[in-house]
Write a protein that holds these residues in place. Structure first.
Motif, PDB file in Angstrom:
ATOM      1  N   LYS A  68       4.720   6.758   0.898  1.00 21.93           N
ATOM      2  CA  LYS A  68       3.358   6.681  -0.328  1.00 21.93           C
ATOM      3  C   LYS A  68       3.364   7.905  -0.642  1.00 21.93           C
ATOM      4  O   LYS A  68       3.245   9.504  -0.750  1.00 21.93           O
ATOM      5  CB  LYS A  68       1.882   6.496   0.879  1.00 21.93           C
ATOM      6  CG  LYS A  68       0.808   6.698  -0.526  1.00 21.93           C
ATOM      7  CD  LYS A  68      -0.573   6.213  -0.335  1.00 21.93           C
ATOM      8  CE  LYS A  68      -2.023   6.035  -0.974  1.00 21.93           C
ATOM      9  NZ  LYS A  68      -1.163   4.798  -2.164  1.00 21.93           N
ATOM     10  N   ARG A  94      -4.567   1.126   3.446  1.00 19.88           N
ATOM     11  CA  ARG A  94      -5.223   0.601   2.477  1.00 19.88           C
ATOM     12  C   ARG A  94      -6.495   1.864   1.570  1.00 19.88           C
ATOM     13  O   ARG A  94      -7.203   1.061   0.535  1.00 19.88           O
ATOM     14  CB  ARG A  94      -6.236  -0.830   3.251  1.00 19.88           C
ATOM     15  CG  ARG A  94      -4.701  -1.909   3.561  1.00 19.88           C
ATOM     16  CD  ARG A  94      -5.921  -3.026   4.754  1.00 19.88           C
ATOM     17  NE  ARG A  94      -4.875  -4.061   5.351  1.00 19.88           N
ATOM     18  CZ  ARG A  94      -5.150  -5.473   6.262  1.00 19.88           C
ATOM     19  NH1 ARG A  94      -6.735  -5.859   5.770  1.00 19.88           N
ATOM     20  NH2 ARG A  94      -4.690  -5.934   6.431  1.00 19.88           N
ATOM     21  N   GLN A  95      -7.300   2.186   2.251  1.00 17.78           N
ATOM     22  CA  GLN A  95      -8.472   3.019   2.222  1.00 17.78           C
ATOM     23  C   GLN A  95      -7.838   3.897   1.016  1.00 17.78           C
ATOM     24  O   GLN A  95      -8.764   5.099   0.383  1.00 17.78           O
ATOM     25  CB  GLN A  95      -9.148   3.816   3.499  1.00 17.78           C
ATOM     26  CG  GLN A  95      -9.771   2.529   4.518  1.00 17.78           C
ATOM     27  CD  GLN A  95      -9.882   0.923   3.844  1.00 17.78           C
ATOM     28  OE1 GLN A  95     -10.522   1.089   2.743  1.00 17.78           O
ATOM     29  NE2 GLN A  95      -9.891  -0.130   4.135  1.00 17.78           N
ATOM     30  N   LEU A  96      -6.562   4.999   1.512  1.00 24.92           N
ATOM     31  CA  LEU A  96      -6.334   5.492   0.804  1.00 24.92           C
ATOM     32  C   LEU A  96      -6.170   5.805  -1.186  1.00 24.92           C
ATOM     33  O   LEU A  96      -5.033   4.771  -1.021  1.00 24.92           O
ATOM     34  CB  LEU A  96      -4.937   6.191   1.349  1.00 24.92           C
ATOM     35  CG  LEU A  96      -5.100   7.264   2.860  1.00 24.92           C
ATOM     36  CD1 LEU A  96      -3.324   6.754   3.790  1.00 24.92           C
ATOM     37  CD2 LEU A  96      -5.235   7.998   2.927  1.00 24.92           C
ATOM     38  N   LYS A  97      -6.116   6.665  -1.716  1.00 26.86           N
ATOM     39  CA  LYS A  97      -5.910   6.608  -2.917  1.00 26.86           C
ATOM     40  C   LYS A  97      -5.236   7.890  -3.162  1.00 26.86           C
ATOM     41  O   LYS A  97      -4.050   8.322  -2.646  1.00 26.86           O
ATOM     42  CB  LYS A  97      -7.415   7.217  -3.668  1.00 26.86           C
ATOM     43  CG  LYS A  97      -7.919   5.729  -3.456  1.00 26.86           C
ATOM     44  CD  LYS A  97      -7.557   4.931  -4.074  1.00 26.86           C
ATOM     45  CE  LYS A  97      -8.768   3.388  -3.893  1.00 26.86           C
ATOM     46  NZ  LYS A  97      -8.653   2.711  -2.492  1.00 26.86           N
ATOM     47  N   GLU A  98      -5.444   8.711  -3.659  1.00 23.19           N
ATOM     48  CA  GLU A  98      -4.765  10.235  -3.593  1.00 23.19           C
ATOM     49  C   GLU A  98      -4.356  11.109  -2.118  1.00 23.19           C
ATOM     50  O   GLU A  98      -5.451  11.367  -1.385  1.00 23.19           O
ATOM     51  CB  GLU A  98      -5.747  11.285  -4.598  1.00 23.19           C
ATOM     52  CG  GLU A  98      -6.063  10.453  -5.792  1.00 23.19           C
ATOM     53  CD  GLU A  98      -4.269  10.024  -7.463  1.00 23.19           C
ATOM     54  OE1 GLU A  98      -3.615  10.690  -6.877  1.00 23.19           O
ATOM     55  OE2 GLU A  98      -4.439   9.454  -7.481  1.00 23.19           O
ATOM     56  N   LEU A  99      -3.774  11.520  -2.285  1.00 24.76           N
ATOM     57  CA  LEU A  99      -2.837  12.457  -1.391  1.00 24.76           C
ATOM     58  C   LEU A  99      -2.723  14.187  -1.379  1.00 24.76           C
ATOM     59  O   LEU A  99      -1.773  13.910  -2.893  1.00 24.76           O
ATOM     60  CB  LEU A  99      -1.940  11.471  -0.396  1.00 24.76           C
ATOM     61  CG  LEU A  99      -2.446  10.955   0.464  1.00 24.76           C
ATOM     62  CD1 LEU A  99      -1.226  10.121   1.578  1.00 24.76           C
ATOM     63  CD2 LEU A  99      -3.217  10.980   1.351  1.00 24.76           C
ATOM     64  N   TYR A 123       1.041  -0.896  -0.108  1.00 25.19           N
ATOM     65  CA  TYR A 123      -0.113   0.329   0.066  1.00 25.19           C
ATOM     66  C   TYR A 123       0.579   1.156  -0.080  1.00 25.19           C
ATOM     67  O   TYR A 123       0.309   2.219   0.152  1.00 25.19           O
ATOM     68  CB  TYR A 123      -0.973   0.010   1.426  1.00 25.19           C
ATOM     69  CG  TYR A 123      -1.682  -1.892   1.386  1.00 25.19           C
ATOM     70  CD1 TYR A 123      -3.319  -1.139  -0.118  1.00 25.19           C
ATOM     71  CD2 TYR A 123      -1.146  -2.017   1.512  1.00 25.19           C
ATOM     72  CE1 TYR A 123      -3.543  -2.709  -0.112  1.00 25.19           C
ATOM     73  CE2 TYR A 123      -2.311  -3.258   2.676  1.00 25.19           C
ATOM     74  CZ  TYR A 123      -3.441  -3.493   1.425  1.00 25.19           C
ATOM     75  OH  TYR A 123      -3.997  -4.928   1.109  1.00 25.19           O
ATOM     76  N   LYS A 132      -7.442   8.450   8.179  1.00 20.36           N
ATOM     77  CA  LYS A 132      -7.594   8.556   6.192  1.00 20.36           C
ATOM     78  C   LYS A 132      -8.286  10.177   5.832  1.00 20.36           C
ATOM     79  O   LYS A 132      -7.733  10.460   4.711  1.00 20.36           O
ATOM     80  CB  LYS A 132      -8.361   7.896   5.748  1.00 20.36           C
ATOM     81  CG  LYS A 132      -9.257   7.860   4.238  1.00 20.36           C
ATOM     82  CD  LYS A 132     -10.208   6.992   3.787  1.00 20.36           C
ATOM     83  CE  LYS A 132     -10.117   6.437   2.573  1.00 20.36           C
ATOM     84  NZ  LYS A 132     -10.917   7.475   1.705  1.00 20.36           N
ATOM     85  N   GLY A 138       2.512  11.536  -3.158  1.00 19.27           N
ATOM     86  CA  GLY A 138       1.197  12.223  -3.356  1.00 19.27           C
ATOM     87  C   GLY A 138       1.411  14.121  -3.724  1.00 19.27           C
ATOM     88  O   GLY A 138       2.341  13.653  -4.344  1.00 19.27           O
ATOM     89  N   GLU A 172      -6.335  13.486   3.430  1.00 25.76           N
ATOM     90  CA  GLU A 172      -6.675  13.656   2.620  1.00 25.76           C
ATOM     91  C   GLU A 172      -6.790  15.484   2.404  1.00 25.76           C
ATOM     92  O   GLU A 172      -7.341  15.886   1.264  1.00 25.76           O
ATOM     93  CB  GLU A 172      -8.131  12.878   2.072  1.00 25.76           C
ATOM     94  CG  GLU A 172      -7.845  11.215   1.581  1.00 25.76           C
ATOM     95  CD  GLU A 172      -8.737  10.411   1.718  1.00 25.76           C
ATOM     96  OE1 GLU A 172      -9.056   9.382   0.869  1.00 25.76           O
ATOM     97  OE2 GLU A 172      -9.675  11.097   2.020  1.00 25.76           O
ATOM     98  N   ASP A 216       4.672   3.526  -1.679  1.00 21.53           N
ATOM     99  CA  ASP A 216       5.448   3.068  -2.697  1.00 21.53           C
ATOM    100  C   ASP A 216       7.149   2.591  -2.085  1.00 21.53           C
ATOM    101  O   ASP A 216       7.566   2.573  -2.896  1.00 21.53           O
ATOM    102  CB  ASP A 216       5.809   4.441  -3.298  1.00 21.53           C
ATOM    103  CG  ASP A 216       4.164   4.946  -3.531  1.00 21.53           C
ATOM    104  OD1 ASP A 216       3.774   4.693  -4.502  1.00 21.53           O
ATOM    105  OD2 ASP A 216       3.872   5.985  -3.453  1.00 21.53           O
TER     106      ASP A 216
END
Length: 362
Positions: free
Chosen positions: A51, A191-196, A35, A342, A53, A346, A37
């Motif tokens: 991760k 696990r739930q995060l997408k774009e930051l 989850y 989360k 962003g 965001e 990079d």
């Protein structure tokens, strides 16, 4: 909910006293890698998941992987292990407990914490709580030589031997919820995060229970623009404790810390960051409690006063019987803490971060 429960179970049952977090670190790396990079393990054993962003602004979230433990400081000629605490123990919770002892080979063997039987205790002292110096670990050996053949030596560490269990519905019990539940909250949010809007540094810290050590090192390395610690907090909502001293209650939502600390000084959460978290909790409909805790602190204190100062706050999970073999929490509080984390990650944009940082007075 079941997914979170199983994640917490894996983390809770892993063995990782302060300074010896290898086993739980392996679990964290395995759970984190898909989850983020990049994963880095630093020189002291902090696990740092990066991760990336939309901006180079840096957010740091910290939750500690160590648990309180015991360290052997003497082996009697009869084969009993004397020990000192690693972290804050109440002696009463130790008597009669099973433990795992780590050998020099890296394996774990079972033992029990013994004390002088009441039948041979001096009159009048039968019901007194023993001091740690009077306790010992019995691994079934009959001599110092037998202990040493098993690979146990001065400096060997031990943790509680206790399984995770569901009490009733979403209320669970186990060891080391302080702070494996904070780690679970962090991993579940990942696990739930997408774009930051920022680059996230998700840090599973070491040696929190002996002085917030890992968080200090990680904060110096990352130098984040803001930081959030995830940890347990006192839920003293039990018989015999007045409402004012409950601090928090289980099942009423995660806590947003206002103040904590003790003899080492009080920590006041960064007011603007705290208010930002409160506003987001209200906006997304997550129940929350405001927390004022006298005694005990979190990685946020270690992070806040690095370098030029880092805006830091804490989201806490209410937990009963902290630093015992039978810690108790409501999983809904933890899942809601993950939802809140989360949303904060965001919604904390560079513009919001700028409102936390240095202000120029004209």
């Amino acid at each position: 909910m079941e997914e979170f429960i199983q994640l917490l179970k894996r983390l809770s049952e892993a063995r990782g006293p302060s300074g010896f977090e290898d086993e739980v670190r392996e679990v964290v790396v395995r759970e984190m890698e898909p989850y983020v990079d990049e994963v880095v393990v630093d020189r002291w054993g902090n696990v740092i998941g990066i991760k990336r962003g939309a901006s180079e602004r840096r957010a740091m979230v910290a939750a500690h992987i160590d648990e309180i433990g015991l360290m052997v400081d003497h082996i009697d000629k009869e084969g009993f292990l004397r020990f000192r605490p690693v972290g804050g123990w109440n002696e009463v919770t130790l008597v009669g407990q099973r433990v795992w002892v780590k050998t020099s080979r890296g394996t774990w063997i079972r033992g029990v914490v013994g004390s002088t039987p009441p039948h041979v205790t001096p009159a009048g002292k039968e019901r007194e709580a023993p001091e740690i110096k009077d306790l010992f670990i019995d691994i079934g050996a009959s001599s110092r030589e037998e202990v040493e053949k098993l690979g146990v030596e001065v400096g060997s560490v031990a943790v509680l031997d206790r399984e995770f269990a569901v009490l009733n519905g979403r209320v669970v019990t186990g060891k080391a919820f302080d702070d494996r539940v904070g780690v679970a909250v962090l991993l579940y949010a990942l696990r739930q995060l997408k774009e930051l809007p920022t680059t996230l540094y998700a840090v599973a810290t070491v040696q929190e229970e002996v002085g917030l050590r890992g968080a200090q090192i990680a904060a110096e390395r990352i130098n984040p623009h803001y930081a959030i610690a995830l940890d347990t907090t006192i839920a003293a909502d039990v018989p015999g404790v007045g409402d004012r001293l409950h601090v928090t209650k289980i099942g009423k939502g995660p806590a947003i810390k206002v103040l904590d600390g003790g003899r080492g000084g009080l920590f006041i959460a960064h007011p603007q960051l705290r208010d930002h978290i409160v506003k987001i909790a209200r906006d997304i409909g997550v129940p929350y409690q405001l927390e004022v805790l006298y005694g005990g602190t979190t990685d946020a204190m270690a992070i806040a006063f690095r370098r030029e100062g880092i805006p830091a706050a804490t989201i806490s999970i209410p937990t009963r019987y902290i630093h015992s073999p039978v810690e108790v929490l409501n999983v809904e509080d933890a899942v809601n803490a993950s939802k809140l984390l989360k949303a904060v990650l965001e919604r904390t944009t560079p513009a919001v971060i700028d409102s936390f940082l240095d202000k120029r007075i004209k």
